[in-house]
Design a protein around this motif. Structure first.
Motif, PDB file in Angstrom:
ATOM      1  N   ALA A   1       0.849  -1.185   0.000  1.00  0.00           N
ATOM      2  CA  ALA A   1       0.000   0.000   0.000  1.00  0.00           C
ATOM      3  C   ALA A   1       0.885   1.236   0.000  1.00  0.00           C
ATOM      4  O   ALA A   1       1.876   1.302   0.727  1.00  0.00           O
ATOM      5  CB  ALA A   1      -0.899   0.007   1.236  1.00  0.00           C
ATOM      6  N   PRO A   2       0.548   2.232  -0.838  1.00  0.00           N
ATOM      7  CA  PRO A   2       1.394   3.430  -0.882  1.00  0.00           C
ATOM      8  C   PRO A   2       1.314   4.221   0.402  1.00  0.00           C
ATOM      9  O   PRO A   2       0.275   4.280   1.054  1.00  0.00           O
ATOM     10  CB  PRO A   2       0.806   4.215  -2.057  1.00  0.00           C
ATOM     11  CG  PRO A   2      -0.610   3.752  -2.175  1.00  0.00           C
ATOM     12  CD  PRO A   2      -0.610   2.314  -1.754  1.00  0.00           C
ATOM     13  N   ALA A   3       2.420   4.818   0.770  1.00  0.00           N
ATOM     14  CA  ALA A   3       2.462   5.680   1.948  1.00  0.00           C
ATOM     15  C   ALA A   3       1.802   7.012   1.609  1.00  0.00           C
ATOM     16  O   ALA A   3       1.697   7.396   0.446  1.00  0.00           O
ATOM     17  CB  ALA A   3       3.913   5.900   2.381  1.00  0.00           C
ATOM     18  N   PRO A   4       1.292   7.732   2.617  1.00  0.00           N
ATOM     19  CA  PRO A   4       0.682   9.034   2.349  1.00  0.00           C
ATOM     20  C   PRO A   4       1.661   9.970   1.652  1.00  0.00           C
ATOM     21  O   PRO A   4       2.859   9.987   1.952  1.00  0.00           O
ATOM     22  CB  PRO A   4       0.319   9.545   3.752  1.00  0.00           C
ATOM     23  CG  PRO A   4       0.276   8.337   4.614  1.00  0.00           C
ATOM     24  CD  PRO A   4       1.263   7.376   4.042  1.00  0.00           C
ATOM     25  N   ALA A   5       1.150  10.756   0.714  1.00  0.00           N
ATOM     26  CA  ALA A   5       1.999  11.705  -0.001  1.00  0.00           C
ATOM     27  C   ALA A   5       2.517  12.766   0.961  1.00  0.00           C
ATOM     28  O   ALA A   5       1.802  13.200   1.869  1.00  0.00           O
ATOM     29  CB  ALA A   5       1.211  12.358  -1.133  1.00  0.00           C
ATOM     30  N   PRO A   6       3.758  13.201   0.785  1.00  0.00           N
ATOM     31  CA  PRO A   6       4.312  14.229   1.692  1.00  0.00           C
ATOM     32  C   PRO A   6       3.459  15.493   1.736  1.00  0.00           C
ATOM     33  O   PRO A   6       3.302  16.107   2.788  1.00  0.00           O
ATOM     34  CB  PRO A   6       5.698  14.505   1.103  1.00  0.00           C
ATOM     35  CG  PRO A   6       6.048  13.258   0.350  1.00  0.00           C
ATOM     36  CD  PRO A   6       4.756  12.725  -0.192  1.00  0.00           C
ATOM     37  N   GLY A   7       2.888  15.878   0.570  1.00  0.00           N
ATOM     38  CA  GLY A   7       2.046  17.065   0.565  1.00  0.00           C
ATOM     39  C   GLY A   7       0.815  16.912   1.424  1.00  0.00           C
ATOM     40  O   GLY A   7       0.404  17.851   2.128  1.00  0.00           O
ATOM     41  N   ALA A   8       0.199  15.713   1.403  1.00  0.00           N
ATOM     42  CA  ALA A   8      -0.980  15.468   2.227  1.00  0.00           C
ATOM     43  C   ALA A   8      -0.625  15.526   3.709  1.00  0.00           C
ATOM     44  O   ALA A   8      -1.373  16.089   4.521  1.00  0.00           O
ATOM     45  CB  ALA A   8      -1.590  14.115   1.870  1.00  0.00           C
ATOM     46  N   VAL A   9       0.529  14.983   4.063  1.00  0.00           N
ATOM     47  CA  VAL A   9       0.957  15.017   5.465  1.00  0.00           C
ATOM     48  C   VAL A   9       1.204  16.449   5.915  1.00  0.00           C
ATOM     49  O   VAL A   9       0.812  16.846   7.024  1.00  0.00           O
ATOM     50  CB  VAL A   9       2.219  14.145   5.645  1.00  0.00           C
ATOM     51  CG1 VAL A   9       2.761  14.282   7.062  1.00  0.00           C
ATOM     52  CG2 VAL A   9       1.923  12.687   5.324  1.00  0.00           C
ATOM     53  N   ASP A  10       1.816  17.258   5.062  1.00  0.00           N
ATOM     54  CA  ASP A  10       2.082  18.660   5.421  1.00  0.00           C
ATOM     55  C   ASP A  10       0.777  19.427   5.606  1.00  0.00           C
ATOM     56  O   ASP A  10       0.657  20.255   6.529  1.00  0.00           O
ATOM     57  CB  ASP A  10       2.929  19.324   4.342  1.00  0.00           C
ATOM     58  CG  ASP A  10       4.351  18.771   4.295  1.00  0.00           C
ATOM     59  OD1 ASP A  10       4.779  18.181   5.314  1.00  0.00           O
ATOM     60  OD2 ASP A  10       5.017  18.908   3.247  1.00  0.00           O
ATOM     61  N   SER A  11      -0.209  19.171   4.727  1.00  0.00           N
ATOM     62  CA  SER A  11      -1.502  19.860   4.863  1.00  0.00           C
ATOM     63  C   SER A  11      -2.186  19.487   6.168  1.00  0.00           C
ATOM     64  O   SER A  11      -2.757  20.344   6.859  1.00  0.00           O
ATOM     65  CB  SER A  11      -2.398  19.514   3.679  1.00  0.00           C
ATOM     66  OG  SER A  11      -1.820  19.936   2.461  1.00  0.00           O
ATOM     67  N   VAL A  12      -2.135  18.198   6.505  1.00  0.00           N
ATOM     68  CA  VAL A  12      -2.744  17.764   7.757  1.00  0.00           C
ATOM     69  C   VAL A  12      -2.026  18.386   8.942  1.00  0.00           C
ATOM     70  O   VAL A  12      -2.658  18.815   9.918  1.00  0.00           O
ATOM     71  CB  VAL A  12      -2.712  16.220   7.844  1.00  0.00           C
ATOM     72  CG1 VAL A  12      -3.107  15.760   9.238  1.00  0.00           C
ATOM     73  CG2 VAL A  12      -3.631  15.602   6.809  1.00  0.00           C
ATOM     74  N   ARG A  13      -0.722  18.480   8.854  1.00  0.00           N
ATOM     75  CA  ARG A  13       0.045  19.069   9.953  1.00  0.00           C
ATOM     76  C   ARG A  13      -0.388  20.519  10.200  1.00  0.00           C
ATOM     77  O   ARG A  13      -0.450  20.978  11.347  1.00  0.00           O
ATOM     78  CB  ARG A  13       1.545  18.978   9.657  1.00  0.00           C
ATOM     79  CG  ARG A  13       2.414  19.395  10.832  1.00  0.00           C
ATOM     80  CD  ARG A  13       3.895  19.185  10.538  1.00  0.00           C
ATOM     81  NE  ARG A  13       4.244  17.759  10.538  1.00  0.00           N
ATOM     82  CZ  ARG A  13       4.560  17.048   9.465  1.00  0.00           C
ATOM     83  NH1 ARG A  13       4.570  17.636   8.272  1.00  0.00           N
ATOM     84  NH2 ARG A  13       4.871  15.773   9.558  1.00  0.00           N
TER      85      ARG A  13
ATOM     86  N   GLY B   1      -5.575  23.609  15.365  1.00  0.00           N
ATOM     87  CA  GLY B   1      -6.407  23.129  16.461  1.00  0.00           C
ATOM     88  C   GLY B   1      -5.644  22.805  17.720  1.00  0.00           C
ATOM     89  O   GLY B   1      -6.234  22.293  18.681  1.00  0.00           O
ATOM     90  N   GLY B   2      -4.337  23.073  17.732  1.00  0.00           N
ATOM     91  CA  GLY B   2      -3.553  22.821  18.932  1.00  0.00           C
ATOM     92  C   GLY B   2      -3.184  21.367  19.137  1.00  0.00           C
ATOM     93  O   GLY B   2      -2.763  20.981  20.240  1.00  0.00           O
ATOM     94  N   ALA B   3      -3.296  20.542  18.104  1.00  0.00           N
ATOM     95  CA  ALA B   3      -2.921  19.133  18.216  1.00  0.00           C
ATOM     96  C   ALA B   3      -1.470  18.955  17.777  1.00  0.00           C
ATOM     97  O   ALA B   3      -0.976  19.712  16.939  1.00  0.00           O
ATOM     98  CB  ALA B   3      -3.844  18.264  17.358  1.00  0.00           C
ATOM     99  N   PRO B   4      -0.786  17.963  18.302  1.00  0.00           N
ATOM    100  CA  PRO B   4       0.634  17.778  17.940  1.00  0.00           C
ATOM    101  C   PRO B   4       0.791  17.387  16.478  1.00  0.00           C
ATOM    102  O   PRO B   4       0.062  16.534  15.957  1.00  0.00           O
ATOM    103  CB  PRO B   4       1.104  16.664  18.870  1.00  0.00           C
ATOM    104  CG  PRO B   4      -0.147  15.958  19.299  1.00  0.00           C
ATOM    105  CD  PRO B   4      -1.219  16.992  19.330  1.00  0.00           C
ATOM    106  N   GLY B   5       1.749  17.992  15.813  1.00  0.00           N
ATOM    107  CA  GLY B   5       1.989  17.696  14.405  1.00  0.00           C
ATOM    108  C   GLY B   5       2.499  16.295  14.162  1.00  0.00           C
ATOM    109  O   GLY B   5       2.443  15.799  13.023  1.00  0.00           O
ATOM    110  N   THR B   6       2.987  15.620  15.203  1.00  0.00           N
ATOM    111  CA  THR B   6       3.482  14.256  15.026  1.00  0.00           C
ATOM    112  C   THR B   6       2.370  13.283  14.633  1.00  0.00           C
ATOM    113  O   THR B   6       2.646  12.179  14.163  1.00  0.00           O
ATOM    114  CB  THR B   6       4.138  13.762  16.325  1.00  0.00           C
ATOM    115  OG1 THR B   6       3.213  13.931  17.412  1.00  0.00           O
ATOM    116  CG2 THR B   6       5.403  14.543  16.610  1.00  0.00           C
ATOM    117  N   LEU B   7       1.109  13.704  14.817  1.00  0.00           N
ATOM    118  CA  LEU B   7      -0.016  12.852  14.428  1.00  0.00           C
ATOM    119  C   LEU B   7      -0.302  12.905  12.933  1.00  0.00           C
ATOM    120  O   LEU B   7      -1.101  12.117  12.438  1.00  0.00           O
ATOM    121  CB  LEU B   7      -1.283  13.264  15.191  1.00  0.00           C
ATOM    122  CG  LEU B   7      -1.296  13.056  16.706  1.00  0.00           C
ATOM    123  CD1 LEU B   7      -2.594  13.602  17.284  1.00  0.00           C
ATOM    124  CD2 LEU B   7      -1.131  11.586  17.042  1.00  0.00           C
ATOM    125  N   ALA B   8       0.337  13.816  12.216  1.00  0.00           N
ATOM    126  CA  ALA B   8      -0.006  14.044  10.815  1.00  0.00           C
ATOM    127  C   ALA B   8       0.104  12.796   9.950  1.00  0.00           C
ATOM    128  O   ALA B   8      -0.818  12.497   9.163  1.00  0.00           O
ATOM    129  CB  ALA B   8       0.848  15.179  10.241  1.00  0.00           C
TER     130      ALA B   8
END
Length: 748
Positions: free
Chosen positions: A151-163, A169-176
């Motif tokens: 299964a492909p890993a999440p795209a880096p751009g998608a992870v950055d947007s989620v971060r 919202g004050g949530a830790p970016g490590t959850l991205a």
């Protein structure tokens, strides 16, 4: 505090029930590990099952370019779930029941029928007459089994947007990475529109998601928000799965939602089902109460009208519900189909005649049955080994599968020790693989052109560790006419994942069951056998096989544990520290795995932890997939990741997964230790662990020792009480109900 005596084993009475010193309260902490049981929201965060499930996942991080064993296994499961979903979509049957229900339960079932038929659920659905049931669609042909793909890993751009959204919202970016993996490429947009989707990430609790939602939505955030109700419903069902349930009864789920401050729990469940985020079932129950008296003639009722059977309404997540359905169908296929008659009948008969006792019974049952259950302790594994040799000698393509590499090595040694003409030919590979390697194709016979495993007989050891998803994937991978033997000890802890497959099959009595009459030898075998029937017996241990070490408090428990592993057991028993395993009830608290691992590292392998908290020579517990734990040792670290050796296998854990998948492993929980064995085991029972103990826990922990067992005892009479009175926590499953109409019960 005085130092440990020179040979402490000689100063302790080798009797399990004796405690010579009073107990003082243990250190406060969270060594509980009791799981959620019937309450899907119970405090299970530090328990064996929950800890394994919530911290042993892949973490959503990127992986190495080359497919690892764990990634291959997870990919295979994803492919299988997609196949199950396609088969489910091909069926158009309405849920057959609900006519006698009223109120919210009837509304719930009506909404499901509306979703199945493509109509939107609305108030008109609840008041309209129930539609006539549709004809059942014919069973589709079994499709070719696909080869697992990565299964492909999440795209880096998608992870950055989620971060970015998490930061707002004050949530830790490590959850991205985990959020992006759970929600897909448009994860950022979905999370902004529905902040409670954060609950789909493991380890996030409702109060944390509520704070995130308040930060994003402001005044628009309200406790009666439908999005919150759906998310909390899904979260509770996930927590139930962590506790081992495949479904929850409707009253239990409604009560749990109320405790999470959901204003209208029934409406939240209804909305969750309408959005296809959960499934609802109505299972008929056997009458548990006397049959109601027949109605009199003057009440206008038909005297011949059949009495209503009691039912229970169940709600579950799609992935587990469909896996349980697929498992039931696959097992029924094996049971109802005639096994292949390949090979030499004369050779099979000769092997059966030469076997004795329950081994001969096992051979006879497997020759004519597609599914056979074999129960017994550690010594009983000799009987599946006899079966495997006989089947190979008769010309069948026979393989065995274990859950871990050390189990594979133990079973291979059994085959080699017996030898004989039925054994593998000289130079031929020993027909034993791990389950992960078998399903991924890295080990075993490989797959035929249709995608099925290229074999005639598969023996699965440690079968109680199978959860519904793993069992469904395994059964669906078997070709028509294959034989499956599930072998294991029914007294051990159930699977870390949802379901109780082996126990459900034993209870359903739909196939032959062969109980081994081979006892486990020696004082340890006598002790563990007694625990299995609820008795904590005193045993004679002239060779110091069993030693009790009483302690008064948490500090003394840690001190004595370190002394036993580092000094006493090596000196008095002759087992080095590297071959001694510590087992405790939970991860947290003053005497949990975290505290003990810190103390043992300081004594046995001190160092700065320069590789993500680890140093070469550290004992570690590696979790390649949820519910699977392998113990090993750190070799080195480099740009590829952390290099380990686990039961002779070299493993590289990518650096982004180390934090979530690797922990120190001098001390583990009983769930993590299940299926493995060590020359010496130290079981630590601090005073605050009394409520976490049960007969299966004690049976599993004590049964991991091959030569020596030390019990650091601080729970007074709670140990004997747990063995005598505390059975396994119940799990809500559907497998027996699903099997009943497909397979007639046997006396088996």
């Amino acid at each position: 505090m005085s130092t440990e005596p020179e040979t402490p084993a000689t100063t302790e009475t080798p009797e399990v029930t004796e405690v010579t010193e009073p107990e003082a309260p243990g250190g406060a902490g969270d060594t509980g590990g009791a799981g959620t049981g019937g309450s899907p929201e119970g405090d299970a965060a530090e328990g064996d099952r929950t800890e394994g499930a919530t911290t042993e996942g892949d973490g959503g991080g990127g992986g190495a370019k080359q497919l690892t064993e764990a990634e291959a296994e997870l990919a295979a499961q994803r492919v299988e779930r997609e196949r199950i979903a396609r088969r489910k979509a091909e069926r158009q049957d309405a849920i057959d029941s609900g006519a006698k229900l009223s109120g919210k339960a009837a509304d719930l079932l009506a909404a499901v029928r509306a979703v199945e038929s493509g109509r939107p659920p609305s108030s008109t659905v609840f008041s309209a007459p129930e539609p006539a049931p549709r004809e059942a669609a014919p069973e589709p042909a079994r499709p070719a089994r696909p080869v697992p793909a990565a299964a492909p890993a999440p795209a880096p751009g998608a992870v950055d947007s989620v971060r970015g959204v998490l930061g707002e919202g004050g949530a830790p970016g490590t959850l991205a990475p985990q959020v992006a993996a759970a929600l897909g490429e448009d994860a950022a947009q979905r999370l902004r529109e529905d902040p409670w989707l954060l609950l789909r990430v493991g380890g996030v609790r409702p109060e944390q998601a509520d704070g995130f939602a308040r930060a994003l939505l402001g005044a628009a955030c309200a406790p009666d928000d439908e999005r919150r109700g759906r998310a909390v419903t899904g979260w509770l069902l996930e927590q139930a799965a962590v506790a081992g349930h495949t479904v929850l009864e409707m009253p239990a789920l409604v009560a749990a939602l109320g405790r999470q401050s959901v204003p209208d729990p029934e409406a939240a469940v209804l909305d969750t089902v309408a959005e296809a985020e959960a499934l609802v079932f109505e299972d008929a129950l056997e009458p548990a109460a006397p049959v109601p008296e027949p109605r009199s003639d003057d009440d206008g009722a038909d005297e011949d009208e059949p009495a209503e059977r009691p039912v229970r309404v169940l709600v579950g997540l799609e992935r587990y519900a469909l896996a349980e359905e697929a498992l039931a169908e696959g097992l029924a296929r094996l049971i109802n189909s005639a096994p292949k008659e390949d090979g030499s009948a004369a050779e099979w008969e000769r092997a059966t005649d030469s076997a004795r006792g329950s081994a001969a019974e096992l051979l006879r049952a497997v020759r004519t049955g597609g599914l056979v259950l074999h129960t017994g302790g550690e010594a009983s594994a000799a009987e599946p080994a006899t079966l495997l040799r006989a089947a190979t000698g008769a010309g069948l393509r026979a393989w065995a599968a274990t859950h871990a590499a050390d189990g594979r090595a133990r079973f291979a040694a059994l085959l080699d020790a017996a030898g004989g003409p039925e054994g593998p030919a000289a130079g031929a590979p020993v027909p034993v693989a791990t389950l992960a390697g078998l399903l991924s194709g890295a080990e075993g016979p490989g797959r035929d052109p249709e995608g099925a495993l290229d074999l005639d007989l598969l023996v699965v050891l440690d079968a109680p560790r199978l959860d519904v998803e793993g069992a469904a994937l395994l059964v669906e991978s078997l070709p028509d006419g294959a034989r499956l033997v599930l072998a294991g000890d029914p007294g051990v802890l159930w699977s870390a994942g949802p379901g109780r497959v082996f126990a459900d099959l034993l209870a359903a009595r739909v196939c032959p069951q062969i109980a081994s009459r081979v006892p486990d030898p020696g004082p340890l075998g006598e002790l563990v056998s007694g625990i299995g029937v609820g008795e904590l017996n005193q045993v004679e241990a002239p060779g110091k096989e069993v030693v009790i070490v009483p302690v008064r408090d948490a500090g003394e428990a840690v001190h004595r544990t370190v002394q036993l592993v580092a000094d006493s057991v090596p000196r008095a028993i002759g087992v080095p520290a590297g071959q001694t395993q510590v087992i405790v009830p939970g991860h947290g608290g003053a005497v949990g795995t975290r505290a003990l691992n810190a103390a043992l590292k300081e004594r046995l392998n001190p160092g700065p932890g320069r590789f993500g908290g680890f140093d070469p020579g550290d004992r570690v517990a590696w979790s390649p997939a949820p519910g699977r734990t392998l113990t090993g040792e750190v070799v080195r670290a480099d740009a590829e990741g952390l290099h380990l050796t686990c039961a002779g296998d070299d493993v590289v854990v990518p650096k982004e997964r180390v934090e979530q998948a690797v922990r120190h492993g001098w001390a583990v929980t009983a769930h993590q230790a299940a299926g493995a064995r060590w020359p010496a085991v130290v079981v630590v029972l601090p005073g605050d662990a009394a409520q976490a103990l049960s007969r299966p826990w004690v049976y599993t922990a004590f049964g991991r020792a091959e030569r020596h067992l030390s019990v650091v005892h601080g729970v007074e009479q709670a140990l004997a009480r747990a063995v005598a009175e505390v059975p396994a926590k119940p799990r809500t499953t559907r497998l027996p109900f699903l099997l009943a109409p497909q397979v007639p019960a046997t006396a088996g």
